[in-house]
Motif scaffolding. Structure first.
Motif, PDB file in Angstrom:
ATOM      1  N   ARG A 248       0.828  -1.211   0.000  1.00  0.00           N
ATOM      2  CA  ARG A 248       0.000   0.000   0.000  1.00  0.00           C
ATOM      3  C   ARG A 248       0.860   1.257   0.000  1.00  0.00           C
ATOM      4  NH1 ARG A 248      -4.383  -1.650   4.672  1.00  0.00           N
ATOM      5  NH2 ARG A 248      -5.467  -3.300   3.509  1.00  0.00           N
ATOM      6  N   TYR A 249       1.923   1.233   0.832  1.00  0.00           N
ATOM      7  CA  TYR A 249       2.789   2.402   0.895  1.00  0.00           C
ATOM      8  C   TYR A 249       3.419   2.692  -0.466  1.00  0.00           C
ATOM      9  CZ  TYR A 249       6.597   5.436   2.370  1.00  0.00           C
ATOM     10  OH  TYR A 249       7.464   6.469   2.493  1.00  0.00           O
ATOM     11  N   GLU A 250       3.841   1.673  -1.147  1.00  0.00           N
ATOM     12  CA  GLU A 250       4.427   1.874  -2.479  1.00  0.00           C
ATOM     13  C   GLU A 250       3.396   2.454  -3.437  1.00  0.00           C
ATOM     14  OE1 GLU A 250       5.949  -1.888  -3.549  1.00  0.00           O
ATOM     15  OE2 GLU A 250       7.692  -1.804  -2.180  1.00  0.00           O
ATOM     16  N   GLN A 251       2.130   1.906  -3.374  1.00  0.00           N
ATOM     17  CA  GLN A 251       1.087   2.431  -4.256  1.00  0.00           C
ATOM     18  C   GLN A 251       0.776   3.899  -3.939  1.00  0.00           C
ATOM     19  OE1 GLN A 251      -2.244  -0.167  -3.800  1.00  0.00           O
ATOM     20  NE2 GLN A 251      -1.241  -1.930  -4.784  1.00  0.00           N
ATOM     21  N   MET A 252       0.668   4.213  -2.596  1.00  0.00           N
ATOM     22  CA  MET A 252       0.390   5.593  -2.203  1.00  0.00           C
ATOM     23  C   MET A 252       1.521   6.532  -2.625  1.00  0.00           C
ATOM     24  SD  MET A 252      -1.212   5.043   1.589  1.00  0.00           S
ATOM     25  CE  MET A 252      -1.259   6.792   1.912  1.00  0.00           C
ATOM     26  N   GLU A 253       2.749   6.067  -2.488  1.00  0.00           N
ATOM     27  CA  GLU A 253       3.874   6.910  -2.864  1.00  0.00           C
ATOM     28  C   GLU A 253       3.837   7.239  -4.349  1.00  0.00           C
ATOM     29  OE1 GLU A 253       8.726   6.977  -2.177  1.00  0.00           O
ATOM     30  OE2 GLU A 253       7.543   5.172  -1.765  1.00  0.00           O
ATOM     31  N   THR A 254       3.552   6.234  -5.170  1.00  0.00           N
ATOM     32  CA  THR A 254       3.480   6.471  -6.617  1.00  0.00           C
ATOM     33  C   THR A 254       2.327   7.429  -6.957  1.00  0.00           C
ATOM     34  OG1 THR A 254       2.148   4.449  -6.765  1.00  0.00           O
ATOM     35  CG2 THR A 254       4.523   4.256  -7.170  1.00  0.00           C
ATOM     36  N   SER A 255       1.133   7.190  -6.284  1.00  0.00           N
ATOM     37  CA  SER A 255      -0.014   8.057  -6.576  1.00  0.00           C
ATOM     38  C   SER A 255       0.244   9.501  -6.119  1.00  0.00           C
ATOM     39  CB  SER A 255      -1.259   7.503  -5.884  1.00  0.00           C
ATOM     40  OG  SER A 255      -1.082   7.513  -4.487  1.00  0.00           O
ATOM     41  N   MET A 256       0.874   9.661  -4.933  1.00  0.00           N
ATOM     42  CA  MET A 256       1.171  11.006  -4.443  1.00  0.00           C
ATOM     43  C   MET A 256       2.157  11.729  -5.353  1.00  0.00           C
ATOM     44  SD  MET A 256      -0.604  11.744  -1.799  1.00  0.00           S
ATOM     45  CE  MET A 256       0.322  13.051  -1.025  1.00  0.00           C
ATOM     46  N   ARG A 257       3.136  11.016  -5.852  1.00  0.00           N
ATOM     47  CA  ARG A 257       4.075  11.657  -6.783  1.00  0.00           C
ATOM     48  C   ARG A 257       3.376  12.130  -8.040  1.00  0.00           C
ATOM     49  NH1 ARG A 257       9.255   7.479  -6.367  1.00  0.00           N
ATOM     50  NH2 ARG A 257       9.943   8.154  -4.278  1.00  0.00           N
ATOM     51  N   GLU A 258       2.453  11.313  -8.550  1.00  0.00           N
ATOM     52  CA  GLU A 258       1.715  11.717  -9.749  1.00  0.00           C
ATOM     53  C   GLU A 258       0.853  12.956  -9.455  1.00  0.00           C
ATOM     54  OE1 GLU A 258      -0.457   8.299 -10.847  1.00  0.00           O
ATOM     55  OE2 GLU A 258       1.287   7.165 -11.598  1.00  0.00           O
ATOM     56  N   GLU A 259       0.175  12.934  -8.266  1.00  0.00           N
ATOM     57  CA  GLU A 259      -0.668  14.077  -7.919  1.00  0.00           C
ATOM     58  C   GLU A 259       0.165  15.345  -7.736  1.00  0.00           C
ATOM     59  OE1 GLU A 259      -2.862  13.043  -4.518  1.00  0.00           O
ATOM     60  OE2 GLU A 259      -4.177  11.605  -5.529  1.00  0.00           O
ATOM     61  N   ILE A 260       1.345  15.210  -7.119  1.00  0.00           N
ATOM     62  CA  ILE A 260       2.207  16.385  -6.912  1.00  0.00           C
ATOM     63  C   ILE A 260       2.633  16.976  -8.252  1.00  0.00           C
ATOM     64  CG2 ILE A 260       4.510  17.055  -6.104  1.00  0.00           C
ATOM     65  CD1 ILE A 260       4.020  15.082  -3.760  1.00  0.00           C
ATOM     66  N   GLU A 261       2.966  16.130  -9.189  1.00  0.00           N
ATOM     67  CA  GLU A 261       3.338  16.632 -10.515  1.00  0.00           C
ATOM     68  C   GLU A 261       2.166  17.360 -11.175  1.00  0.00           C
ATOM     69  OE1 GLU A 261       4.769  13.309 -12.619  1.00  0.00           O
ATOM     70  OE2 GLU A 261       6.684  13.160 -11.505  1.00  0.00           O
ATOM     71  N   GLU A 262       0.949  16.769 -11.038  1.00  0.00           N
ATOM     72  CA  GLU A 262      -0.223  17.419 -11.628  1.00  0.00           C
ATOM     73  C   GLU A 262      -0.493  18.777 -10.952  1.00  0.00           C
ATOM     74  OE1 GLU A 262      -3.375  14.685 -11.225  1.00  0.00           O
ATOM     75  OE2 GLU A 262      -2.633  13.274 -12.753  1.00  0.00           O
ATOM     76  N   LEU A 263      -0.360  18.793  -9.589  1.00  0.00           N
ATOM     77  CA  LEU A 263      -0.586  20.051  -8.870  1.00  0.00           C
ATOM     78  C   LEU A 263       0.432  21.118  -9.261  1.00  0.00           C
ATOM     79  CD1 LEU A 263      -1.448  18.690  -5.314  1.00  0.00           C
ATOM     80  CD2 LEU A 263      -2.992  19.866  -6.873  1.00  0.00           C
ATOM     81  N   LYS A 264       1.667  20.714  -9.457  1.00  0.00           N
ATOM     82  CA  LYS A 264       2.676  21.681  -9.896  1.00  0.00           C
ATOM     83  C   LYS A 264       2.296  22.294 -11.235  1.00  0.00           C
ATOM     84  CE  LYS A 264       6.696  19.801  -7.460  1.00  0.00           C
ATOM     85  NZ  LYS A 264       8.002  19.128  -7.631  1.00  0.00           N
ATOM     86  N   GLU A 265       1.828  21.454 -12.134  1.00  0.00           N
ATOM     87  CA  GLU A 265       1.416  21.978 -13.442  1.00  0.00           C
ATOM     88  C   GLU A 265       0.228  22.943 -13.288  1.00  0.00           C
ATOM     89  OE1 GLU A 265       0.620  18.576 -15.763  1.00  0.00           O
ATOM     90  OE2 GLU A 265       2.741  17.959 -15.978  1.00  0.00           O
ATOM     91  N   ASP A 266      -0.772  22.534 -12.422  1.00  0.00           N
ATOM     92  CA  ASP A 266      -1.937  23.404 -12.214  1.00  0.00           C
ATOM     93  C   ASP A 266      -1.532  24.735 -11.580  1.00  0.00           C
ATOM     94  OD1 ASP A 266      -3.513  21.423 -13.248  1.00  0.00           O
ATOM     95  OD2 ASP A 266      -4.034  20.572 -11.278  1.00  0.00           O
ATOM     96  N   ILE A 267      -0.589  24.675 -10.614  1.00  0.00           N
ATOM     97  CA  ILE A 267      -0.153  25.902  -9.936  1.00  0.00           C
ATOM     98  C   ILE A 267       0.524  26.851 -10.925  1.00  0.00           C
ATOM     99  CG2 ILE A 267       1.523  26.771  -8.257  1.00  0.00           C
ATOM    100  CD1 ILE A 267       0.807  24.269  -6.574  1.00  0.00           C
ATOM    101  N   GLU A 268       1.341  26.315 -11.764  1.00  0.00           N
ATOM    102  CA  GLU A 268       1.992  27.162 -12.769  1.00  0.00           C
ATOM    103  C   GLU A 268       0.961  27.831 -13.675  1.00  0.00           C
ATOM    104  OE1 GLU A 268       4.730  24.690 -14.779  1.00  0.00           O
ATOM    105  OE2 GLU A 268       6.161  24.560 -13.093  1.00  0.00           O
ATOM    106  N   PHE A 269      -0.035  27.034 -14.099  1.00  0.00           N
ATOM    107  CA  PHE A 269      -1.067  27.583 -14.973  1.00  0.00           C
ATOM    108  C   PHE A 269      -1.884  28.650 -14.236  1.00  0.00           C
ATOM    109  CE2 PHE A 269      -5.425  27.410 -16.646  1.00  0.00           C
ATOM    110  CZ  PHE A 269      -5.187  27.809 -17.952  1.00  0.00           C
ATOM    111  N   MET A 270      -2.264  28.349 -12.964  1.00  0.00           N
ATOM    112  CA  MET A 270      -3.068  29.290 -12.181  1.00  0.00           C
ATOM    113  C   MET A 270      -2.295  30.573 -11.869  1.00  0.00           C
ATOM    114  SD  MET A 270      -6.099  28.118 -11.728  1.00  0.00           S
ATOM    115  CE  MET A 270      -6.675  29.061 -10.339  1.00  0.00           C
ATOM    116  N   SER A 271      -1.003  30.456 -11.604  1.00  0.00           N
ATOM    117  CA  SER A 271      -0.201  31.654 -11.327  1.00  0.00           C
ATOM    118  C   SER A 271      -0.175  32.580 -12.538  1.00  0.00           C
ATOM    119  CB  SER A 271       1.220  31.243 -10.926  1.00  0.00           C
ATOM    120  OG  SER A 271       1.847  30.553 -11.983  1.00  0.00           O
ATOM    121  N   LYS A 272      -0.061  32.017 -13.705  1.00  0.00           N
ATOM    122  CA  LYS A 272      -0.074  32.841 -14.913  1.00  0.00           C
ATOM    123  C   LYS A 272      -1.424  33.542 -15.073  1.00  0.00           C
ATOM    124  CE  LYS A 272       3.320  29.978 -17.363  1.00  0.00           C
ATOM    125  NZ  LYS A 272       3.541  29.080 -18.521  1.00  0.00           N
TER     126      LYS A 272
END
Length: 647
Positions: free
Chosen positions: A489-513
């Protein structure tokens, strides 16, 4: 005396409508009918307490008057006092009301200087002491009798609040805008400060300009509402600064909590990693112990097998070697038995010969005794000598035998005593042995019972141990499975959290602009709206000032009419109509102010309506109207520390 004083009052004012005469009154009592009710007074010791004389400094001052009559009268009074003082004998006088009042007033002034005093005026709503019931006529009479209208009129026309220059500068210098720095002493600084803060607050009444304050030699005198305005602005500034301080404090607390949570998360991660490492280490250790156990078992098996073979050979050798010594031992035993038999037989033979010799000798002596007796019986005088010799020999023999028997008897007696003593010791020992044996039997029984209980407990412990081992084994299996599941479970959560963090970074960049674009657009709109809003605010200020001036004129007219109606105290219907008119005017005025406030935004309400909720230019008249119309309680408060008085 007190009775004569009361009698004179009743006789002089017997026809007055306020004096109440009652036959049940004592000689020192009289009653007066006041507006609130009849009050009975007791004049006991009144004359003694009111013997105060005119102070000497006042009589001296009146004696120097330019009027001849006054000067002559007071000089005569001073001469009479001098004569009385010359003939006066010292005696202790009772404290008069004037002296008491003077001492109490001195103490009161000292307490007021050392404390923060407030005066409260109470109004009686009704005469029935009923809750939530107000008698308007009674309330109006009390307000009129208390002089509240006069006090309010004076406070409107005068300066009710005053502060020293040092206090004014120290208290309100925080309201100065940036770039304004007065110079000079505290008086000059305070004047420049008030000129800057109360700019535009002047009023035009009857063609004359009335300033909101006036400067004296050591103090600044404020008109009604001016000091409240400055205090409200100062309070708003402090509130804004306090909000900033609170914001920084909350940010500091939030950061501290964040760092605490960060440290806690690191500790939790370390604990989990340690638990996983311990689990792997335990598995490896268990496998290693199992392998070592098996190896030791193999070595021990071969060692035991060799020892068993060696022991069997040793037993065979010992049996073979023991055959010849056993044969020699057997022969030696047989020879020793034969020798012992022959020795015992020889000893018995010798004892038998000795006993036979003694028996033969005794038999011979018995025979001789019998023969001697016969001879004695048959003897004669001739054979007496021979018999005497033989009898002497027999007596010697008998004496020897008697001596030997006596020694034997004494020996047997000593042996008997010894045996008896031994027997007593043995009986005591036997008793102690029996008691010890009984105690041992009891202890043995107890030990048997305890051994039985211990065996039962041991069996129970063995069964519990077996069950605990099985449960521990099951728990270990469950824990291992759960750890594997958690790792997955920890491995699955870690992979999912990394994917979400990458998506959030992209959204933050778009929202900041996008946010930067919106902020620039909003800034432009805000600048344009601000300029339009300032124009509207200036227009609203002018209209509001005109409305306030007209409202103050109307209120002055209404108050003049109300005072005339209260003095006459006859036309109550007109007073009620005026109250209704005042209420309608206040409601309309408040509705108009609320409409203007709804037009103005929140950022401009503070400068557009300064101090309206607390006090303003027409706050005094408005307060009077509301108190007369709504019948609220009135409070007179004096603040000596701030040097202000509020009504």
């Amino acid at each position: 005396s007190d009775e004569s004083f009361v009698y004179k009052i009743k006789m002089i004012h017997k026809d007055h409508k306020r004096l109440v005469y009652d036959r049940l009154q004592s000689p020192t009592e009289f009653a007066v009918r006041h507006f609130a009710g009849t009050v009975t007074y007791d004049a006991t010791k009144a004359v003694e307490r009111n013997t105060d004389q005119l102070p000497k400094n006042l009589s001296d001052c009146a004696g120097q008057s330019s009027n001849k009559v006054i000067r002559y009268g007071f000089k005569m009074l001073a001469a009479e006092r001098a004569k009385e003082a010359a003939n006066f004998k010292k005696k202790r006088m009772a404290a008069t009301i004037g002296s008491k009042f003077k001492s109490q007033l001195t103490l009161l002034m000292n307490d007021i200087k050392d404390s923060r005093t407030r005066y409260i005026r109470c109004i009686k709503p009704n005469n029935h002491q009923a809750p939530q019931l107000t008698d308007h006529d009674l309330t109006m009479r009390q307000l009129a009798s208390a002089g509240l209208v006069t006090a309010i009129t004076m406070s409107r026309e005068t300066f009710p609040n005053q502060l020293p220059y040092e206090v004014t500068w120290d208290r309100f210098r925080v309201l100065l805008p940036e770039g304004v720095a007065p110079e000079g002493n505290s008086e000059e600084k305070a004047k420049e400060l008030l000129a800057e803060l109360l700019k535009g607050r002047e009023k035009v009444v009857g063609g004359s300009v009335i300033a909101p304050y006036a400067c004296g030699r050591t103090k600044v005198f404020f008109r009604s509402g001016s000091l409240e305005l400055l205090q409200s602005q100062r309070q708003e500034l402090y509130s804004a600064k306090a909000t900033i301080v609170q914001r920084w404090a909350r940010a500091f607390i939030a950061k501290r909590k964040y760092f605490e949570m960060l440290v806690a998360s690191i500790i939790i991660q370390a604990i989990m990693r340690r638990a996983i490492a311990r689990l792997h280490y335990a598995k490896k250790q268990h496998a290693l112990v199992t392998i070592q156990c098996f190896g030791r078992w193999v070595l021990a098996y071969y060692e035991v097998r060799a020892l068993r073979e060696l022991k069997a050979a040793t037993v065979i050798q010992s049996c073979w070697r023991a055959q010849s010594p056993r044969k020699v031992l057997r022969q030696a035993r047989d020879a020793a038995a034969v020798i012992q038999r022959f020795a015992r037989n020889a000893k018995k033979h010798m004892d038998m010969q000795d006993s036979m010799a003694t028996v033969v000798a005794e038999a011979q002596m018995d025979h001789k005794m019998k023969a001697l007796q016969k001879r004695l019986e048959e003897s004669s005088s001739q054979d007496a000598e021979k018999l005497m010799k033989e009898s002497a020999k027999m007596i010697e023999y008998l004496s020897r035998q008697l001596y030997s028997q006596r020694g034997r008897v004494s020996y047997l007696k000593t042996e008997l005593t010894k045996t008896r003593e031994k027997d007593g010791i043995l009986t005591v020992h036997a008793g102690s042995v029996d008691a010890a044996l009984a105690a041992n039997k009891l202890e043995v029984q107890k030990l048997r019972r305890t051994s039985v209980n211990l065996t039962k407990q041991l069996n129970e412990y063995k069964s519990d141990k077996k069950g605990a081992r099985e449960a521990l084994k099951e728990m270990q299996d469950i824990y291992i499975t759960e750890m594997h599941e958690q790792e997955s479970r920890y491995e699955q959560m870690e992979t999912s959290m990394r994917e979400e963090i990458e998506e959030l970074k992209e959204d933050i960049e778009f929202m900041s602009k996008e946010h930067a674009k919106e902020v620039a657009h909003l800034k432009n709109e805000a600048l344009s709206a601000k300029s339009e809003h300032r124009e509207e605010v200036t227009q609203l200020r002018g209209e509001l000032q005109k409305m306030e001036e007209s409202h103050e004129e109307d209120m002055e007219k209404m108050l003049i009419a109300l005072e005339a109606a209260q003095e006459e105290d006859k036309e109550e219907t007109q007073v009620r109509e005026l109250n209704q008119c005042i209420e309608t005017m206040i409601s309309t005025h408040e509705s108009q102010i609320e409409e203007w406030r709804s037009v103005v935004c929140e950022n401009c309400q503070a400068p557009l309506f300064p101090g309206k909720e607390k006090s303003g230019a027409g706050s005094a008249s408005r307060a009077v109207a509301e108190k007369f119309a709504k019948d609220h309680n009135t409070a007179d408060t004096e603040n000596r520390e701030d040097g202000t008085k509020e009504t």
